[in-house]
Motif scaffolding. Structure first.
Motif, PDB file in Angstrom:
ATOM      1  N   ASP A  13       0.984  -1.192  -0.008  1.00  0.00           N
ATOM      2  CA  ASP A  13      -0.091   0.034   0.088  1.00  0.00           C
ATOM      3  C   ASP A  13       0.712   1.434   0.108  1.00  0.00           C
ATOM      4  OD1 ASP A  13      -2.401  -1.005  -0.168  1.00  0.00           O
ATOM      5  OD2 ASP A  13      -3.231  -1.037   1.894  1.00  0.00           O
ATOM      6  N   PHE A  18       4.191   0.517  -4.712  1.00  0.00           N
ATOM      7  CA  PHE A  18       2.950  -0.011  -5.615  1.00  0.00           C
ATOM      8  C   PHE A  18       3.170   0.399  -7.243  1.00  0.00           C
ATOM      9  CE2 PHE A  18      -1.128  -0.081  -7.657  1.00  0.00           C
ATOM     10  CZ  PHE A  18      -1.636  -1.396  -7.524  1.00  0.00           C
ATOM     11  N   SER A  80      -3.304  -5.699   1.627  1.00  0.00           N
ATOM     12  CA  SER A  80      -3.292  -4.375   0.909  1.00  0.00           C
ATOM     13  C   SER A  80      -4.555  -3.940   0.110  1.00  0.00           C
ATOM     14  CB  SER A  80      -2.242  -4.548  -0.069  1.00  0.00           C
ATOM     15  OG  SER A  80      -2.306  -3.577  -1.164  1.00  0.00           O
ATOM     16  N   ARG A  82      -5.067  -1.773  -1.961  1.00  0.00           N
ATOM     17  CA  ARG A  82      -4.527  -1.249  -3.273  1.00  0.00           C
ATOM     18  C   ARG A  82      -4.930  -2.704  -4.148  1.00  0.00           C
ATOM     19  NH1 ARG A  82      -1.851   3.637  -4.670  1.00  0.00           N
ATOM     20  NH2 ARG A  82      -1.288   4.783  -2.834  1.00  0.00           N
TER      21      ARG A  82
END
Length: 251
Positions: A13, A18, A80, A82
């Motif tokens: 994250d 990322f 995570s 994301r």
């Protein structure tokens, strides 16, 4: 062996990490081009009708694949946000449920699953013996665990790069250090401070045995000739293992 416990790392994250990770070929739809992909799928049983738990599911590639191959249900777990947002947006499936939770805190009732899978997540988990023991409890009798992790020869290089160079910068060998000193080691991977847990091969195998699981197969993938033709700058990938793949079952 007792392992120190720290707050679970959630590096995926981190925006900088990322962004870098998203450039890798294995990210997203490219997961089928990952060097160890065929070996990992080769360890999986027939999933038709099985209840599956995917630990560290990331963007949902494996979870979605298993559902399309006939799994009765797949639960993908990741810390995570994301990654899970991508999984829900791009790899939704009627038989897949995505859950945000740290693997260290995950709880399920006994015999809840027929198959537990994990792709490159266990080297982020501090308490491997504890996790494997809980997995053994979650598996129904005859249930199977298949996982991949970074190979101890690969994690033992940390915090260095691993390659030994001569005066001309040529790679002359692979360096490992303090192999028997297990625990967290940090590296710069897109961002500084990415923490992975180094364990010996004996610890990885004995953790399964101590949990009451029966080890069936271990694979140290090497690139195929076709993969090397597709990745002409990756010849050195045959010189040392990066990944370790394991299959075990609950009697």
């Amino acid at each position: 062996m007792s392992e120190a416990s720290e707050d679970p790392q959630n590096i995926y994250d981190d925006p900088g990490f990322f962004a870098g990770y998203s450039t890798l070929e294995r990210f997203g739809a490219g997961w089928e081009r990952a060097m160890e992909h065929a070996d990992l799928l080769g360890l999986l049983p027939d999933v038709d009708g099985r209840r599956v738990l995917d630990l560290g599911c990331g963007a949902g590639q494996l979870a979605h694949h298993l559902a399309t191959r006939g799994a009765a249900e797949v639960t993908g777990v990741d810390l995570s946000e994301r990654m899970l947002a991508l999984a829900r947006a791009e790899r939704a499936h009627a038989r897949v449920t995505y859950r945000r939770e740290a693997l260290e805190k995950l709880v399920y009732p006994p015999a809840r699953f027929d198959l537990v899978v994990s792709s490159l997540a266990f080297h982020y988990v501090d308490d491997y013996p504890g996790l494997v023991s809980r997995i053994a409890g979650w598996l129904a009798p005859g249930g199977i665990l298949v996982y991949s992790t970074e190979h101890p020869i690969f994690t033992a290089r940390l915090p260095g790069d691993g390659w030994v160079l001569d005066s001309a910068g040529r790679r002359t060998g692979w360096s490992i250090d303090h192999y028997s000193d297990e625990g967290g080691r940090e590296e710069r991977w897109f961002v500084p401070g990415v923490r992975k847990i180094h364990r010996t091969l004996g610890t990885l195998v004995n953790g399964l045995v101590d949990a009451g699981l029966v080890v069936e197969r271990m694979v140290e993938p090497v690139p195929s000739e076709q993969w090397l033709r597709d990745h002409p700058l990756a010849d050195d990938e045959r010189r040392r293992p990066i990944f370790l793949l394991v299959r075990a079952h609950k009697p």
